[in-house]
Scaffold this active site. Structure first.
Site, PDB file in Angstrom:
ATOM      1  N   GLU A  82      -3.238   5.077  -3.839  1.00  0.00           N
ATOM      2  CA  GLU A  82      -2.590   6.025  -2.936  1.00  0.00           C
ATOM      3  C   GLU A  82      -1.111   6.016  -3.280  1.00  0.00           C
ATOM      4  O   GLU A  82      -0.517   4.957  -3.474  1.00  0.00           O
ATOM      5  CB  GLU A  82      -2.776   5.632  -1.469  1.00  0.00           C
ATOM      6  CG  GLU A  82      -4.223   5.680  -1.030  1.00  0.00           C
ATOM      7  CD  GLU A  82      -4.463   5.212   0.405  1.00  0.00           C
ATOM      8  OE1 GLU A  82      -3.547   5.304   1.237  1.00  0.00           O
ATOM      9  OE2 GLU A  82      -5.574   4.735   0.672  1.00  0.00           O
ATOM     10  N   GLU A  96      -8.732  -1.152   2.636  1.00  0.00           N
ATOM     11  CA  GLU A  96      -8.030  -1.876   3.700  1.00  0.00           C
ATOM     12  C   GLU A  96      -8.981  -2.689   4.576  1.00  0.00           C
ATOM     13  O   GLU A  96      -9.083  -2.463   5.774  1.00  0.00           O
ATOM     14  CB  GLU A  96      -7.201  -0.895   4.515  1.00  0.00           C
ATOM     15  CG  GLU A  96      -6.128  -0.311   3.624  1.00  0.00           C
ATOM     16  CD  GLU A  96      -5.131   0.581   4.322  1.00  0.00           C
ATOM     17  OE1 GLU A  96      -5.555   1.395   5.153  1.00  0.00           O
ATOM     18  OE2 GLU A  96      -3.944   0.454   4.017  1.00  0.00           O
TER      19      GLU A  96
END
Ligand code: GAL
Length: 991
Positions: free
Chosen positions: A502, A423
């Site tokens: 994820e 991220e």
């Protein structure tokens, strides 16, 4: 104004001074000295303007002791500040590269003795394996250098500053620095020297760095050795005693790849390691080599030529008392626990772990995605304006980070993919990192989820893609656009292997639908599985003012900004207890599949490469959960990817009870992570004879009545049940509420598949608006017949015109008491409901109910979209153990498909309840708890629940699924509970 002395705090460069090039973390016989232990310590609220503390003669006698490794905020009971938890938010103004003047700064000092014989060393090196976030080092008053990159190793050349005998090292650590902008991972901010500090004597003629690039092909192992050493290091000898290898290279130019026959490959399932030494006259390095070749062929990710499916966990380094300080014994036990739960892969979210962890991963067997220490998520809220990932000022820091990551751990066979970070948006600096990795290591692909368009990475990766999106990614020719991609980019992404870095966010009670993702992996070979978010809760052990211990989360330390309990999203609770979701994961990903077919069972080995010779197959037959026969199946050895059909044993079928066959695949011998007999896969077969459900007896002689009467063991007053089997009871009352789970509180827009949820508004919020937690009742009628009582009530909430009609019929059938409850919603309910249940309240009397025994699904809690770990059997538990201690109290404890339930008090039977199926054959579930859903919903932590010896039994005709909307998709429509008419039918007897 910051002084020139502290200006380096906002320097985007990763380090200064005598910092050395990154290299492997090697097991060498060169002398070294651990500087772990107690250091002198002083904490200042801002970066001090002077550096006089670094002087040799500085008087630190007034300072306190501080252990190294440790985070200062976890020491001294608050004396050194408190941890801060944020997910995306920066806990300081976004003003890169600057940080506030309020910048807790720890000054550390200690003495150490350099042995006299170190004077032979060519160089003396001071290594820090992890310091958060920026630090500067002095030795004997000499300024050595500074470095950032908290979860990365840094070595300084201190040769000219150390001397035999007594020395002083001083370290200044700033909590905040320019580097903090690159370390915005979703976790606690925990400053300090939190990994080892070591002084190393580097011998003349030693090996500076070493890389054994290993491969495996057709029974041959390959070693391509890279030795970083001066000419005086040669000759160098590589030995692998077990393989009879002894290779001497006279000069650097002679070093050449080796082919070794008779080698067994390394895999996560069979982590075969060979002891290797590489020696010069001056130094010997010991490694454990594993032979494996990683390749991407088309859209397949292969190790040793076979497709890998990741059943992975995102693993943070977190411990309730130590924070990110490594404890090898605990880490080993944690990894062994992963193995016991069929986990085969780890993503080191979101930074390199302590280097020893990779030794353990090599040894126990995991496919590892090793991730660099990088995240700039907070810039996402600014639409990525100013994101360091695309700013040349940060390029050096990005490259430094990935170099330190790859260089330190490059020798590990377990690492099969490098990840650039998490991220951090996208940009030229990430592309540059990737280019560097590609040039340095051609043997492992590069991953980075944020490269949606697939411009500089080798695998396609997403997080929290819904089941439908995941399916579309796996499907060729799908026109569905992929997130963040043009059609052309999407087409390119579909040419690569896909993984979910994820998925199935495990916050609180949940996730649901793990099995739906797993099913896709077996249908679409491009899909290579994924990594659960995440392995453990990050709770920090704290105590309330009255001394009650609890696991703290965001906000518990008075943080200015924080993200609450979003840090409690693991499949393992802070105290190491696996949650039911981990059992569900284990069952879903079990590497052996059973398919019953007539009198045979097909056994399929879903492993990567290991056959089934390590397994035995046990069976047992139970009648209503009571064992009647057992044995072992004769199963031939099944190769990976193959199946075998074997006959089932003779199954004695009972007439008056249910007949179930259970087959378990168990370990035939103990391993490093589980004992002999450990169950790795289970399946059940229902062989029950059909039995009629007793018909509902329809009374006809109903007459209005005051409702004060006795029916067998039930006593009523004014139409309400007041006593059962001599005990006070209140209820049953309609219960539509459950204490919202974290997923129920989730407000993601991911509700595409559900038309009953509202994007951006949680279901819990909708339930509260509707007043499901505060229903009121109006009795419409009370009637009785010869041996029956009937009440009809209207249940609704304040300021709502919606209602539910509840008809309850109590009757005596022979000497058994039957309760039939018909529940019928009015028109106009638009949302899903949490549950459709009836609640009995049993106050704390002389012998309070404190346990349950049941025949149904168990042993752990289960919900409609999380049923795979549950099996049909007979179970018992204390009322305490029926609930899971989620860090934030929420719905827990539901046992599905119950047939018989006995409430007990100190082992004695109190009430026996038989649940009859409804006309669709559906059976209710139950929860038994010390607290009502309303009480649970009001508590932020377990210690906030009131003391209670009462018990509350809820029999649910249905429960809503779990989903994973705390961070991901809502409950799949099939498992969403819509308001609908339901019947609950119970037979109740005294114990
Ligand atoms: C992801 C992130 C993780 C964690 C998770 C939610 O976006 O990569 O670090 O924040 O969401 O728990």
């Amino acid at each position: 104004m910051p002084s020139h002395r502290t200006a380096y705090v906002s320097d985007t460069a990763p380090g200064r001074g005598a910092l050395r090039a990154a290299r492997s973390w090697l097991h060498s016989d060169a002398p070294s000295l651990s500087l772990n232990g107690s250091w002198r310590f002083r904490l200042s609220p801002t970066a001090p303007v002077t550096e006089d503390f670094a002087a040799e003669g500085f008087d630190d006698s007034g300072w306190n002791g501080m252990p190294v490794p440790a985070h200062w905020v976890l020491q001294g009971d608050g004396a050194y500040g408190r941890p801060i938890y944020t997910n995306v938010q920066y806990p300081f103004p976004i003003d890169p590269p600057y940080v506030p003047d309020d910048n807790p700064t720890g000054d550390y000092r200690r003495h150490f003795d350099v042995p006299a014989d170190w004077s032979d060393a060519e160089r003396v090196v001071l290594r820090f394996d992890g310091v958060e976030s920026l630090f500067k080092v002095w030795v004997n008053g000499d300024e050595i250098g500074s470095a950032s990159g908290s979860r990365l190793a840094h070595e300084f050349d201190v040769t000219s500053s150390v001397r035999p005998g007594d020395n002083v090292v001083a370290v200044r650590v700033h909590q905040w620095s320019a580097a903090s902008y690159l370390e915005d991972q979703d976790q606690w901010w925990l400053p300090g020297i939190f990994r080892d500090v070591t002084l190393i004597a580097r011998p003349a003629g030693g090996i500076e760095d070493l890389w054994l690039r290993t491969g495996f092909d057709d029974g041959f192992g390959r070693i391509d050795t890279e030795i970083t050493a001066g000419p005086d290091a040669f000759p160098v000898t590589l030995r692998i005693p077990e393989l009879g290898v002894e290779q001497v290279w006279a000069t650097a130019a002679d070093v050449a790849p080796l082919e070794v026959g008779g080698v067994e490959p390394w895999s996560a399932e069979q982590p075969r390691l060979y002891d290797v030494t590489v020696s010069t006259a001056a130094e010997s390095i010991a490694l454990r080599a594993g032979f494996r070749t990683v390749k991407i062929r088309g859209d397949r990710f292969l190790v040793n030529g076979r497709r890998v499916v990741f059943h992975g966990m995102n693993r943070h380094e977190t411990h309730p008392e130590r924070g990110r300080v490594f404890d090898e014994e605990h880490a080993r036990e944690d990894l062994a626990r992963m193995k016991r739960f069929n986990v085969n892969a780890i993503r080191t979210s979101h930074y390199p772990p302590h280097p020893r962890l990779l030794d353990l991963a090599d040894e126990l067997g995991f496919w590892v995605i090793l991730e660099c220490d990088l995240e700039t998520h907070g810039f996402g809220d600014l639409d990525w304006a100013g994101n360091p990932s695309d700013d040349p000022a940060w390029r050096e820091a990005y490259l430094d980070r990935v170099q330190r990551t790859v260089e330190r751990d490059k020798n590990h066979p377990s690492i099969v993919i490098w990840s650039l970070g998490n991220e951090a948006g996208t940009g030229a600096n990430l592309a540059a990192m990737s280019a560097w990795v590609h040039a340095r290591d051609t043997g492992r692909p590069v991953h980075y989820e944020g490269d949606y368009a697939g411009e500089y990475t080798d695998v396609y990766s997403r997080m929290y893609a819904s089941v439908l999106e995941t399916e579309q990614i796996g499907t060729d020719g799908s026109r569905a656009p992929l997130m963040g991609c043009t059609p052309a980019q999407g087409a390119r992404q579909r040419t690569k292997p896909f993984l979910l870095c994820e998925y199935v966010h495990a916050m609180g009670n949940g996730p649901g639908a793990i099995d739906q993702y797993e099913a896709l992996v077996h249908e679409h070979p491009r899909l290579h599985g994924g990594f659960v978010w995440e392995w453990r809760d990050h709770g920090i052990l704290a105590t309330t003012p009255d001394g009650t211990p609890y696991y703290a989360y965001g906000g518990d330390f008075g943080e200015v900004v924080h993200d609450g309990n979003f840090v409690m999203d693991g499949m393992v609770l802070s105290d190491d207890v696996p949650t039911p979701s981990l059992h569900e994961f284990k069952a879903v990903v079990q590497p052996v599949r059973f398919a019953f077919d007539g009198d045979e069972v097909a056994i399929t080995n879903l492993r990567h490469s290991a056959d089934t010779s390590d397994l035995r197959f046990r069976w047992r037959v139970e009648h209503d959960g009571t064992l009647v026969d057992s044995g072992e199946l004769e199963v031939p050895v099944v190769a990976a990817g193959e199946s075998a059909r074997v006959p089932l044993p003779r199954i004695p079928v009972a007439r008056d009870s249910e007949t179930w066959l259970t087959v378990d695949a168990v370990l035939a011998a103990g391993t490093a992570w589980a004992g002999e007999g450990h169950v790795i896969a289970t399946a059940q077969l229902d062989r029950s004879a059909r039995r009629p459900v007793p018909a509902v007896r329809r009374e006809t002689d109903w007459r209005p009545n005051d409702g004060t009467l006795t029916l067998g063991i039930a006593e009523f007053a004014g139409g309400s049940l007041v006593r059962l089997a001599g005990r006070d009871v209140a209820g049953p009352r309609l219960e539509l509420f459950r204490a919202p789970t974290d997923n129920d509180e989730g407000a993601t827009d991911e509700v595409k598949e559900s038309d009953a949820s509202v994007p951006g508004v949680s279901n819990a919020e909708l339930w509260r608006r509707l007043g499901l937690d505060r229903l009121t009742t109006r009795l419409l009628s009370v009637e009785r017949a010869a041996a029956a009582l009937r009440t009809i009530s209207k249940v609704s909430a304040a300021n709502s015109a919606l209602s539910v009609i509840v008809e309850s019929v109590w009757s005596l059938v022979g000497d058994e008491l039957e309760l039939r409850v018909e529940i019928e919603p009015s028109r106009g309910w638009l949302t899903v409901w949490p549950r459709i249940g009836i609640r009995f309240d049993l106050p704390d009397g002389a012998a309070p109910v404190d346990g349950a025994e049941w025949f149904g699904l168990g042993p752990l809690e289960s919900y409609p979209d999380s049923l795979r770990a549950a099996r049909t059997g007979r179970f018992s538990a204390t009322i305490r153990d029926l609930s899971v201690d989620y860090a934030r109290p929420q719905e827990t404890g539901h046992r599905s498909q119950v047939r018989e339930l006995t409430l007990t008090s100190t082992g004695a039977e109190v009430l026996r309840i038989t649940a009859l199926p409804d006309t669709h054959g559906r059976r209710p579930g139950f929860t038994l708890s010390r607290h009502t859903p309303q009480q649970i919903a009001r508590a932020g932590h377990p210690f906030e629940l009131p003391d209670s010896a009462a018990s509350h039994l809820i029999v649910d005709a249905a429960q809503h699924g779990l989903g994973s909307r705390a961070c991901g998709p809502d409950v799949w429509p099939e498992f969403a509970l819509r308001p609908e008419a339901r019947t609950i039918r119970l037979r109740i007897a005294a114990g």
